[in-house]
Design an enzyme around this catalytic site. Structure first.
Site, PDB file in Angstrom:
ATOM      1  N   ASP A 464       0.859  -1.198   0.000  1.00 39.24           N
ATOM      2  CA  ASP A 464       0.000   0.000   0.000  1.00 39.24           C
ATOM      3  C   ASP A 464       0.886   1.236   0.000  1.00 39.24           C
ATOM      4  O   ASP A 464       1.497   1.575   1.012  1.00 39.24           O
ATOM      5  CB  ASP A 464      -0.915  -0.003   1.228  1.00 39.24           C
ATOM      6  CG  ASP A 464      -1.915   1.147   1.196  1.00 39.24           C
ATOM      7  OD1 ASP A 464      -1.901   1.907   0.216  1.00 39.24           O
ATOM      8  OD2 ASP A 464      -2.695   1.280   2.155  1.00 39.24           O
ATOM      9  N   ASP A 652      -3.229  15.584   2.821  1.00 39.61           N
ATOM     10  CA  ASP A 652      -1.879  16.007   2.477  1.00 39.61           C
ATOM     11  C   ASP A 652      -1.407  15.220   1.260  1.00 39.61           C
ATOM     12  O   ASP A 652      -1.473  13.988   1.252  1.00 39.61           O
ATOM     13  CB  ASP A 652      -0.923  15.777   3.656  1.00 39.61           C
ATOM     14  CG  ASP A 652       0.466  16.303   3.371  1.00 39.61           C
ATOM     15  OD1 ASP A 652       1.242  15.586   2.711  1.00 39.61           O
ATOM     16  OD2 ASP A 652       0.786  17.417   3.789  1.00 39.61           O
ATOM     17  N   GLU A1012      14.119  77.521   7.107  1.00 38.28           N
ATOM     18  CA  GLU A1012      12.763  78.074   7.114  1.00 38.28           C
ATOM     19  C   GLU A1012      12.007  77.592   8.352  1.00 38.28           C
ATOM     20  O   GLU A1012      11.321  78.364   9.026  1.00 38.28           O
ATOM     21  CB  GLU A1012      12.025  77.628   5.842  1.00 38.28           C
ATOM     22  CG  GLU A1012      12.526  78.244   4.547  1.00 38.28           C
ATOM     23  CD  GLU A1012      11.926  79.621   4.288  1.00 38.28           C
ATOM     24  OE1 GLU A1012      11.269  80.154   5.192  1.00 38.28           O
ATOM     25  OE2 GLU A1012      12.148  80.148   3.183  1.00 38.28           O
ATOM     26  N   ASP A1032       7.106  82.481   3.355  1.00 37.94           N
ATOM     27  CA  ASP A1032       7.059  82.347   1.898  1.00 37.94           C
ATOM     28  C   ASP A1032       7.363  80.914   1.464  1.00 37.94           C
ATOM     29  O   ASP A1032       7.516  80.643   0.288  1.00 37.94           O
ATOM     30  CB  ASP A1032       8.033  83.324   1.238  1.00 37.94           C
ATOM     31  CG  ASP A1032       9.479  83.015   1.611  1.00 37.94           C
ATOM     32  OD1 ASP A1032       9.690  82.190   2.524  1.00 37.94           O
ATOM     33  OD2 ASP A1032      10.395  83.592   0.998  1.00 37.94           O
ATOM     34  N   ASP A1085      13.607  89.545   4.221  1.00 35.64           N
ATOM     35  CA  ASP A1085      14.585  88.966   3.306  1.00 35.64           C
ATOM     36  C   ASP A1085      15.883  89.747   3.343  1.00 35.64           C
ATOM     37  O   ASP A1085      16.971  89.165   3.404  1.00 35.64           O
ATOM     38  CB  ASP A1085      14.012  88.934   1.894  1.00 35.64           C
ATOM     39  CG  ASP A1085      14.962  88.273   0.917  1.00 35.64           C
ATOM     40  OD1 ASP A1085      15.436  87.167   1.226  1.00 35.64           O
ATOM     41  OD2 ASP A1085      15.244  88.861  -0.132  1.00 35.64           O
ATOM     42  N   HIS A1241      51.453  58.337 -14.577  1.00 37.96           N
ATOM     43  CA  HIS A1241      51.736  57.709 -15.878  1.00 37.96           C
ATOM     44  C   HIS A1241      50.854  58.284 -16.987  1.00 37.96           C
ATOM     45  O   HIS A1241      50.200  57.552 -17.732  1.00 37.96           O
ATOM     46  CB  HIS A1241      51.559  56.182 -15.783  1.00 37.96           C
ATOM     47  CG  HIS A1241      52.519  55.545 -14.832  1.00 37.96           C
ATOM     48  ND1 HIS A1241      53.837  55.318 -15.147  1.00 37.96           N
ATOM     49  CD2 HIS A1241      52.350  55.108 -13.548  1.00 37.96           C
ATOM     50  CE1 HIS A1241      54.439  54.755 -14.103  1.00 37.96           C
ATOM     51  NE2 HIS A1241      53.554  54.627 -13.121  1.00 37.96           N
ATOM     52  N   CYS A1268      55.393  52.067 -18.407  1.00 37.52           N
ATOM     53  CA  CYS A1268      54.619  52.392 -19.599  1.00 37.52           C
ATOM     54  C   CYS A1268      55.057  51.542 -20.789  1.00 37.52           C
ATOM     55  O   CYS A1268      54.236  51.193 -21.650  1.00 37.52           O
ATOM     56  CB  CYS A1268      54.760  53.882 -19.940  1.00 37.52           C
ATOM     57  SG  CYS A1268      53.961  54.947 -18.718  1.00 37.52           S
ATOM     58  N   ASP A1343      24.427  47.036 -23.341  1.00 41.61           N
ATOM     59  CA  ASP A1343      24.146  45.865 -24.160  1.00 41.61           C
ATOM     60  C   ASP A1343      22.886  45.174 -23.631  1.00 41.61           C
ATOM     61  O   ASP A1343      22.154  45.750 -22.824  1.00 41.61           O
ATOM     62  CB  ASP A1343      25.354  44.916 -24.184  1.00 41.61           C
ATOM     63  CG  ASP A1343      25.728  44.427 -22.790  1.00 41.61           C
ATOM     64  OD1 ASP A1343      26.864  43.997 -22.597  1.00 41.61           O
ATOM     65  OD2 ASP A1343      24.868  44.494 -21.887  1.00 41.61           O
TER      66      ASP A1343
END
EC number: 3.4.23.-
Length: 1506
Positions: A464, A652, A1012, A1032, A1085, A1241, A1268, A1343
């Protein structure tokens, strides 16, 4: 030899009885037993091996010591058999010495192995007790009552070894057997009465026998009461039974008689029940015969029970229990079908009614029909039977008159398996089907029975695959007993005995397996636990009738699959993996990969707690390259959305993933490799045929497959409530029990046709049922783990705290309590081992949740009733409850406070979440109950504070604390404060001007928005209870109008402002659009924009207008010796205006006394601490006291003149003679150029342009550089690209084992590069944000890599406003610029790496070289060009804005909604998105006009000319 044997016998006199008992143990299945010679040989061999133990007596402690040492030895190959015999014989001797009687040598070894861990603990405790109490007798473990040397007694618990030994005897021989009685009588000699009764209650045994024992004890107690009237020295029944006594009280000497009486009562009860069980009239021996009717059986049973001398409750229990357990198999099945789960509690009359027809001829014929019915057709009965040959109902395919039909070619006369035209199936496409993936086993027509040797007996077991356990009705007691085990199936809960290490043999295959002994089982079953080990498999014939739908999956475009090499594994792991893979291959779940399938994914394994290996697959790379599928199921189902049902079943699905075939063209990408140890042979490569664990699409494919399979079946059964989540299935109905179980069996048969199995032991019938972490009951639901652990004050790690909070959050749908203090405790250090400290407030918060979880229970949804959702303000959170009846919640939840949202907004957010939950779970729109008053919510909606309200809502008296509306947009009676702040002249400044004339300004660092807000904060601090604020800043104005609760604001300045405002009586806030033309705003100001003389510190005093300077204060008492100079730092910093400088001078009062200030010039830009240098010209010491005015600061105007050149015509004596006039000035720059070249360099052109040396000299420097010359650039790639300002190219490159992301601006050649962890989309998006923040690009080309073309990347580019294009696939010319940049970057990087310690530093140096030090033909570097382009864009934008800045218009005003006459033209002072500001010439007022009432006109011609 005889003499030697007798001599040896004399050598072990203490073991004479032990050896005699050992000789009764059988060696194997036959009658052969151990001999005395075997025992003496083992003892002699042990003494020879362990000479240090030879002189010690043979106690149980010595035997365990020898046993442990033998386990640590490794015998030679030729001695393994003798070594095993030695161990087995020693195990038998040990069992005999402990009084145990194992039947076989194998059973003895199992018992000793089981007791090893307990024995170690016992030895440790025994040594300690022996030191304290040296007068203890030899077998001290049987004495819970210990005599103290100092007098008196103490109690200790029964040893676990003794308890385990008694359990083993009760399990092997029975609870009322003579062996158990003898063992209990021996150990219970000095036990307390309570110990005796508790041990007896915990022993395994028949419940009916325990009830009879309890009845006998009650009879003894009644007899004692009759024979012993109450008196001063007479023991009561409670004293004898140990009721109401502590362990210490029961262990004293005055209770010895009570303990002995209790012990004698228990022994008498055991004997009485044992004699009763062997008596012919014993009711437990009355069992129903196969040919006997149930009524006759019940008559015999009741007669036997009534004759028993027991109490009525025991008789009632025996009637209810034995009427089921002693009934025949047919009657038991009939009772199960009729009575269901309450069969054990049903009365005798109900059982007789259920079994009234059992045994009749009709019933026998029905059983015969069921026995002859083919397997797997249980779900198709009667008229519902359907022929799979012609499709018509009423008969089966084998009964079809039309003849069998081939499902391959469509012709009749043969089956598909015999079809000659059948060809090999190709690759399935989307929607195609195939059978369940299984091993190549033999297919049978019905579940077969095969002969298996279990222990020493051959049995016929039913194969079974739906059963997890192997079940037999009887057993020869071989193997290791593991106690009782609970089995759950359709018939209810059944208790059986579990045995491990049992000998199982099928043909030539022998294993050690696990079985369950269940005497009431109608059939003996071979379960899956031993089938795979024996190499047995089973496929039901009807599984071939339906095919599993195939879901197509594929890789992303351009991807080639994973090619990751298999990493090395240890020999142990390779062996574990080989065992797993061989089993998978045998079952048909994996196959051997052909050589041309080159993909590879690494595998490894870990060892589980059980000691078995678990295979793991690293699918990360394959998951990246695989196209996603939609999620078929978006969340977990919730029990609050279930309807109340009479019957439920939880199923299940076993091996769910491994049953569904994988799309065939995709299988080549799932290959993995099994390594060969030491490369002794070729590696073996496999691929997956089924859905593998860990692959990201396995859940989606599984969900879509089950959806397709179950759709039709669910539609055919509308009367049931069906739910499925992954492999868990819920079925609920209000049908009858038999009909409900019939539907369950029908579903099991239906999905079995596709190859899915439903394990019997995981099937749950009826309530309570466990499903997805919930526990379902008939009228309510709760969580499976219904308690939370306790927490105590003290330290706790973050890891443990997170687990605790996770357990709580999972249960919030029953708790609904917020935990703000515990959540705040989790902030800070994110290391898992970092510690937090639990305080009393956290404990109280947690305990409230634990108590709520104990009290709360969830209810089920009733579709006939409305759903309500009630919200309320909790502890820094919104708590809500969903219900249909008061006091019966469906579920509850918590929404924690959201920063920067008002209380009303937070409640609306929670209401939205609540509504969404209810709609998802029930499909209905709930009626929302909001706290507070209805007019408050309507006002919030009208003011725009909230923009959504539920469809159906009302209010109740909740606990929300509505803030008083003291912040309004209207003018209030009180002074007005004009505020402003920002970056003025490069420095941050803020301030305010009040209508009362009060002014304030200060320098402060911060952003424009912060300054401010700070200006508003200072105004609120100084302002009265009623005041107006004008700003302002639209940002600040809207923030104040929202009137947020300061507790939920993240910004600390905003939180302080709201706290100050809420403490005011009333405050009006107003906004003006700009400074131009508004006098007060222009004034503030200018006021904060001025560079004012600012001081910091208390070392200076204000001066009068007529004073020459400011007095400076001595900070402390200063002593200056005669003729000495001293420098004094004062508490003062000063910020001078740009056109000022200052000097520190001597005060006349000090000069008169011969004390002078030396120097003291302060430049205009100096902002450091002021110091005064004092000189004492006297010939004696001078002391300057603290706080004395001792110098003065005088401000002076700053005069600046430009320095002019010398002039070429000026005549001098030297004239043009001397060095420097030769024109060879560049020679001095050659050493500088060489030094610079050694650092960076650069090329020759850059040196020529930067240092002004000839081109040839620069080329000589480069040619003489060894670095170099060794790292010359390769030839340039040819190609053309789109180029332009702010257009970039990007790509990955590799340097050694490091990955670098390179960006290059196509116009200037500016390079930006970062080392990254990998080429993932997430990593690229993070780097994109950094790149965008630094360079503000407009377009990008890349790419077609996965990271660049991912959907999330495209959405980010769209969000940032970047035009993203991709190059032509496989065409390097489309990415030529960035490819060329890769070569340049790596070439330069190779030169600079030796000069830096870290790779990141070398990469940064490379960017400096290429972006700054590299010069082009016009002497500009890429950075110069990039900055120049940005500046040109800024200048063009500024020029364009200036041209559009000055505008003119006509306008009209409205009165009561009606437009007036057009006025103008006039200049537009400020323009916004929907309105402008103009100045009305007639009234000299500033007006805000909507754009619909404005007509813009071109500026006047004279302005255009200018």
């Amino acid at each position: 030899m005889a003499k030697q044997g007798s001599k040896e016998k004399k050598g072990y006199p203490e073991l004479k009885e032990v050896i005699k008992a050992t000789c009764k143990i059988r060696v194997g299945p036959g009658k052969e037993t151990l001999t005395e010679g075997n025992c003496l040989w083992a003892l002699k061999t042990i003494d020879f091996i362990f000479e240090d133990l030879k002189t010690e007596p043979w106690t149980i402690t010595k035997m365990y010591t020898v046993w442990d040492r033998l386990k640590g030895l490794t015998p030679e190959e030729t001695s393994k058999r003798e070594f095993a015999s030695l161990q087995a014989t020693l195990a038998c001797i040990m069992c005999s010495q402990m009084g145990m009687k194992p039947e076989t040598v194998q059973a003895a070894k199992g018992i000793i192995s089981m007791k090893e861990g307990l024995q170690e603990n016992k030895e440790a405790k025994g040594e300690k007790v022996e030191q304290l109490y040296p007068n203890l007798e030899k077998h001290r473990e049987v004495y819970p009552i210990v005599n103290l040397q100092a007098g008196g007694r103490s109690w200790k618990a029964v040893e676990s070894v003794v308890f385990q030994q008694l359990q083993t005897v009760a399990m092997q021989h029975g609870l009322v057997s003579e062996d158990f009685e003898r063992q209990l009588a021996y150990y219970a000699t000095t036990w307390t009465s309570k110990d005796i009764l508790e041990v007896l209650a915990m022993m395994p045994g028949n419940r009916a026998q325990k009830e009879l024992i309890q009845g006998k004890l009650n009879e003894e107690a009644e007899r004692w009461v009759r024979q012993n009237p109450p008196g001063p020295n007479v023991l009561t029944v409670d004293q004898i039974m140990g009721v109401g006594q502590t362990n210490q009280q029961a262990s004293q000497a005055n209770m010895d008689q009570a303990r002995q009486i209790c012990r004698q009562w228990v022994i008498t009860a055991l004997r009485s029940v044992r004699h009763m069980s062997h008596r012919p009239g014993n009711p437990m021996l009355v069992k129903q015969k196969n040919t006997e009717s149930y009524e006759d059986f019940i008559a015999r049973l009741l007669e036997a029970i009534d004759a028993e001398p027991v109490t009525d409750p025991i008789k009632t229990y025996l009637k209810v229990t034995l009427s089921y357990t002693n009934a025949s198999t047919d009657c038991q099945k009939q009772m199960d079908r009729t009575l269901g789960t309450r069969v054990q509690q049903a009365t005798v009359e109900e059982k007789m009614q259920a079994c009234r027809d059992v045994g009749s001829e009709g019933f026998k014929m029905q059983l015969l029909a069921q026995a002859l019915r083919p397997q797997g057709k249980a779900g198709h009965k009667g008229v519902n039977q359907k022929c799979y040959n012609c499709g018509k109902p009423g008969h089966l395919a084998r009964q079809c008159r039309q003849g069998i039909i081939c499902h391959h070619c469509g012709k009749r006369g043969h089956m598909q398996k015999d079809c000659r035209q059948k060809k090999q199936q190709g690759k399935q496409q989307e929607g195609a089907t195939c059978g369940a993936v299984r091993a190549p086993y033999v297919v049978t027509e019905a579940p077969p029975k095969i002969e298996i040797k279990v222990g020493t007996r051959w049995k016929k077991l039913l194969v079974d695959t739906g059963a997890d356990k192997t079940i037999v009705t009887s057993h020869d007691m071989s193997g290791i007993p593991k106690g009782r085990i609970i089995l759950q199936g359709i018939g209810g809960i059944i208790e059986g005995e579990k045995w491990e290490q049992v000998h199982l043999q099928y043909k030539d295959k022998i294993i050690r397996g696990t079985i369950v002994v269940l005497a009431t089982s109608p059939v003996e079953v071979l379960g899956r636990d031993n089938m795979s080990e024996l190499g047995i498999g089973l496929i039901m014939a009807n599984l071939e009738e339906k095919k599993i739908p195939i879901t197509e999956v594929r890789l992303k475009e351009g991807c080639k699959g994973p090619h990751i090499a298999q990493w090395p594994l240890t020999q142990e792991k390779l062996e574990g993996l080989k065992e797993i893979v061989d089993r998978l291959e045998k079952e048909g779940k994996v196959g051997r990969a052909p050589p041309h399938w080159t993909c590879n994914t690494p595998i490894f394994c870990i060892k589980k707690k059980s000691g078995k290996w678990r295979m793991l697959i690293d699918f990360r790379e394959l998951n990246k390259q695989t196209e996603d599928l939609a999620e078929a199921q978006l969340g977990l189902p919730h029990p609050g959305g279930l309807q109340r049902k009479k019957h439920v079943t939880i199923l299940d699905i076993g091996d769910a993933y491994f049953t569904i075939p994988l799309y065939e063209p995709y299988r080549q990408y799932t290959c993995f490799t099994m390594l060969s140890p030491n490369n002794l042979g070729p590696c073996v490569r496999y691929y997956w045929k089924v859905l593998p664990q860990g692959w990201k699409l396995s859940p989606s494919v599984y969900q879509f497959t089950m959806q397709k399979i179950l759709r039709g079946w669910i539609e055919e059964h509308p009367m049931i409530q069906f739910g499925i989540y992954m492999d868990d299935i819920y079925i609920g109905s209000d049908l009858g029990l038999e009909e409900h179980r019939g539907i369950v069996n029908e579903l099991a048969s239906y999905i079995a046709q596709y190859g899915f199995m439903l394990p019997e032991d995981k099937r749950q019938e009826g309530y309570p049922a466990k499903w997805l972490g919930f526990e379902l009951h008939p009228e309510k639901w709760k969580f499976q783990k219904h308690t939370l652990p306790e927490i105590t004050e003290g330290p706790i790690t973050l890891n443990k705290l997170q687990k605790l909070v996770g357990d709580l959050v999972w249960r919030q749908s029953l708790i609904g309590k917020s935990i703000p203090n515990i959540l705040k405790l989790m902030e800070g250090d994110r290391a898992l081992q970092s510690e937090r400290y639990i305080e009393s407030i956290h404990v109280r918060e947690w305990e409230a949740c634990r108590q709520k979880l104990k009290e709360m229970e969830g209810n089920y949804y009733d579709e006939e009733k409305d759903i309500y959702g009630q919200l309320d303000w909790g502890n820094k959170a919104i708590e809500y409850i969903v219900f249909q009846e008061k006091g019966k919640p469906l579920w509850v939840n918590v929404v924690h406070s959201i920063k920067n949202l008002s209380q009303a907004q937070q409640i609306i957010k929670a209401a939205q979440k609540l509504t969404q939950e209810v709609i998802i779970r029930t499909g209905k729109i709930p009626w929302i109950l909001l706290p507070g008053r209805e007019e408050d919510w309507i006002l919030e909606l009208q003011m725009g504070n909230i923009n959504w309200m539920p469809s159906f809502w009302s209010c109740y008296k909740g606990s929300v604390r509505w803030k008083k509306r003291n912040v309004i947009a209207e003018v209030v009676s009180g002074p007005t404060y004009y505020t402003d702040g920002g970056k003025k002249n490069g420095r941050g400044s803020l301030g305010y001007i009040a209508s009362t004339g009060e002014k304030f300004r200060i320098y402060e660092e911060g952003t424009n928005q912060q300054l401010e807000l700070r200006a508003i904060e200072e105004a609120c601090k100084q302002g009265p209870e009623k005041m107006n604020i004008v700003t302002d800043s639209r940002y600040a104005y809207e923030f104040m109008l929202r009137n947020w609760d300061e507790e939920v604001i993240r910004n600390p300045i905003q939180a302080r402002i709201m706290e100050l405002m809420h403490n005011k009586e009333k405050i009006g806030v107003h906004w003006v659009p700009g400074h131009k033309g508004i006098p007060q705003n222009e004034e503030i100001d200018r006021y904060i924009s001025e560079i004012f003389l600012a001081k910091e510190g208390r070392g200076i005093l204000q001066k009068r207008a007529e004073d020459a300077g400011y007095d400076l204060i001595c900070p402390q008492e200063i002593s200056i010796p005669a003729g000495q100079v001293k420098r004094i730092a004062i508490d003062l910093k000063i910020n001078l205006k740009k056109d000022q400088w200052a000097m520190i001078g001597t005060k006349s009062s000090f000069a008169n006394k011969g004390v002078f200030v030396q120097g003291g010039i302060i430049d205009s830009g100096y902002q450091g601490t002021i110091q005064v240098v004092i000189y004492n010209s006297n010939n004696k010491e001078v002391v300057i006291p603290q706080g004395r005015k001792f110098a003065q600061l005088i401000l002076m105007p700053l005069i600046h003149e430009e320095l002019e050149p010398w002039g070429e015509t000026r005549k001098t004596e030297r004239g043009e003679q001397g060095f420097g006039s030769t024109g060879m000035y560049w020679i001095e720059n050659i050493p500088l150029a060489e030094e610079e070249h050694n650092k960076w360099h650069q090329d020759a052109v850059s040196l020529h342009l930067e240092f002004g040396i000839p081109r040839t000299a620069a080329e000589d420097i480069v040619q003489q550089c060894d670095v170099c010359q060794e790292n010359k650039m390769p030839s340039t790639l040819r190609g053309s690209n789109k180029r332009g300002i702010d257009h970039w190219q990007v790509d990955y490159t590799h340097y050694e084992d490091k990955i670098i992301l390179v960006w290059v601006e196509t116009n200037s050649g500016l390079i930006y590069a970062e080392r990254v962890k990998g080429e993932t989309g997430q990593e690229f998006r993070v780097q994109t944000m950094k790149w965008y923040a630094m360079f503000a690009p407009k377009s990008l080309q890349s790419d077609n890599g996965p990271a660049f073309v991912a959907e999330s990347t495209q959405l980010l580019m769209k969000y940032l406003g970047i035009e993203h294009t991709t190059g032509i696939p496989w065409n390097p010319q489309s990415q030529a610029l960035v490819e060329r940049t890769h070569q340049t970057l790596k070439n330069t990087l190779e030169k600079l790496i030796p000069m830096f310690n870290a790779f990141e530093s070398a990469l940064a140096g490379t960017l400096i070289t290429l972006n700054i030090k590299r010069k082009g033909g016009l002497g500009t570097s890429p950075m110069d060009i990039f900055i120049f382009n940005k500046e040109q864009q800024r200048i063009q934008q500024q020029s364009k804005s200036k041209q559009e800045k000055i505008r003119f218009c006509y306008y009209r005003t409205r009165k009561r909604g009606h437009p007036g006459e057009w006025q103008g033209p006039t200049q537009v002072l400020w323009g916004g998105d929907g309105a402008i500001v103009v100045k009305d010439r007639g009234t000299d007022r500033y007006l805000v006009i909507a754009n619909k009432d404005v007509k813009f006109i071109p500026p006047p011609k004279e302005i255009q000319k200018e």
